[in-house]
Design an enzyme around this catalytic site. Structure first.
Site: not given
Length: 476
Positions: A28, A32, A36, A61, A63, A66, A448
């Site tokens: 694709t 993401c 996602c 590139r 998404c 998401c 302490d």
């Protein structure tokens, strides 16, 4: 994590790893966040990246579903004290946009070539690519939350030209600025037209977030004139002035005790070029890049802390919006109860702070610069012994001259040593400045501390806050 364990996180849509790594899908061309909601791609088509910039550099590139650029930062950058961690913190603060790669390298004490090589080796992207990815995110926020013209947004986000802005938006989002603006969520909501009207943001965090603990902590220490917390518990708003590189600003953050995975924020900016810097400083103040799962796993294994961790899921270690401001206020109020320290800091602000051009509510001033205090007559600060006033002056002089540096890329151990070299600065005060001013997650101020403290690393600061939040103890 191995690549197989990363893929399992993607298959289970595990939001704990949002911002820790990114995955990209060869079929694709999209990258993401692990959570996602889209159909999980086949393992053979998936590759993993340490940063969004690396994924972009590989030709993927973002998404649109998401929005992987709008995730919490990795907690690694808060933990790590090496040059890569320091560089990432400085880039987040906008140093590359303001000073270039040469300025970044100078602050780190390395050559530009060394910085480039180390960032590429570990993150898959150099300082310019990391800053470019950040500029792209800032531009998207402005496109989708304001009605500013594209040219105004380009320069506000840090781009050198409108052409560079257009090309970057197309490469990162596969859309023109106009298309990105048209796709903004809640298009019926009227967008602001300038920075002074308040740029609305959703500041993401991972896991549970104990907003009540954070707002209580900040309310108890709010410096009059500079900070205020208004409203009833559960629906409070924290407001503060910010001294930023280009102009003063006011930040507002709303408490959200049980809704969403973000805090609502509005930034009233005198200059929109300060958006990225202001956002990062608010994120550090509210400790929004923490990994509460890793903290709970480590501290919950200690028998003493386990019940405290269980009682307060999502506890945070609030930082500071301005480390130099915090250092001066901490030295001024050293050893005093919080209400006394607040009064002293408020008196300092009234006497030497810069008045706001348009005061609003309880916000009237910017905290004084260190340089403003070097020669200041502090004798009018009632309740401050002469030797402590001299310590304030010496700390201010060291900060103004650069003898002590407290920026996001500072070597924390060196900064603590430099502070301790100043007469009157106690180990407790230096540790608190390191913990809150420099956002170090692994500081245990108390000498302490229990013997189990070694097992709390690298989350000792969170153990400290758990102990402070216990009913029988009180934080300084």
């Amino acid at each position: 994590m191995t690549e197989d364990s990363r893929y399992e996180a993607v298959r289970s849509r595990d939001a704990r790893f949002d911002g820790v790594f990114f995955f990209a899908v060869a079929t694709t061309g999209i990258y993401c966040r692990p959570s996602c909601p889209a159909v999980t791609p086949k393992r053979v088509n998936v590759s993993f990246f340490a940063t969004a910039a690396a994924a972009q550099g590989a030709g993927f590139r973002a998404c649109r579903r998401c929005r992987p650029d709008a995730v919490p930062g990795s907690a690694d950058w808060n933990v790590r004290a090496d040059v890569v961690g320091r560089a990432v913190r400085l880039i987040g603060d906008g140093v590359v946009d303001r000073e270039g790669v040469a300025g970044l390298a100078s602050r780190l004490g390395y050559s530009a070539r060394q910085v480039q090589r180390q960032l590429n080796a570990e993150l898959g992207a150099g300082p310019i690519a990391l800053a470019r990815a950040q500029r792209g995110h800032t531009a998207r926020v402005l496109l989708q939350t304001t009605s500013l013209q594209a040219a105004e947004i380009a320069f506000a986000a840090g781009f050198a030209s409108v052409r560079q802005f257009n090309e970057t938006i197309r490469e990162i989002y596969a859309a023109t600025p106009t298309e990105l603006r048209a796709a903004r969520p809640g298009r019926g909501v009227r967008a602001v037209t300038d920075g002074a009207s308040g740029v609305p943001l959703r500041l993401a965090y991972r896991g549970p977030y104990d907003s009540g603990q954070v707002f209580d902590f900040l309310a108890d220490r709010a410096v009059p004139g500079v900070e205020e917390v208004a409203g009833e518990p559960g629906a409070r708003t924290y407001r503060r002035t910010l001294r930023l590189p280009h102009a003063p600003a006011v930040a507002e953050v709303d408490e959200r005790p049980s809704a969403g995975a973000w805090l609502d924020c509005r930034l009233h900016l005198g200059d929109l070029r300060d958006l990225t810097t202001a956002t990062q400083r608010v994120r550090r103040l509210f400790d929004l890049d923490a990994d509460p799962y890793a903290v709970a796993e480590r501290l919950g294994a200690d028998p003493e802390l386990a019940p405290l961790v269980a009682a307060r899921p999502g506890l945070r270690a609030p930082g500071a919006a301005d480390p130099e401001e915090f250092a001066v206020a901490e030295v001024l109020g050293a050893g005093a109860a919080p209400e006394v320290a607040r009064r002293l800091a408020g008196a300092l602000v009234t006497a030497f702070g810069e008045p706001l051009a348009a005061p609003g509510g309880g916000l009237t001033h910017l905290f004084p610069r260190p340089a403003d205090l070097v020669e200041a007559d502090l004798s009018g600060l009632d309740g401050v012994p002469p030797e402590q006033r001299e310590t304030v002056r010496m700390v201010a002089a060291a900060l103004a001259s650069g003898t002590v540096r407290l920026d996001p890329g500072t070597d924390r151990e060196q900064a603590e040593r430099d502070l301790l070299a100043l007469p009157g600065v106690t180990p407790w005060t230096a540790a608190l400045i390191r913990m809150r001013g420099l956002g170090d997650p692994d500081v245990l101020p108390s000498p302490d501390a229990p013997g189990a403290a070694a097992a709390w690393r690298p989350w000792s600061s969170y153990a400290t806050h758990h102990l402070w939040a216990a009913p029988s103890l009180a934080a300084p």
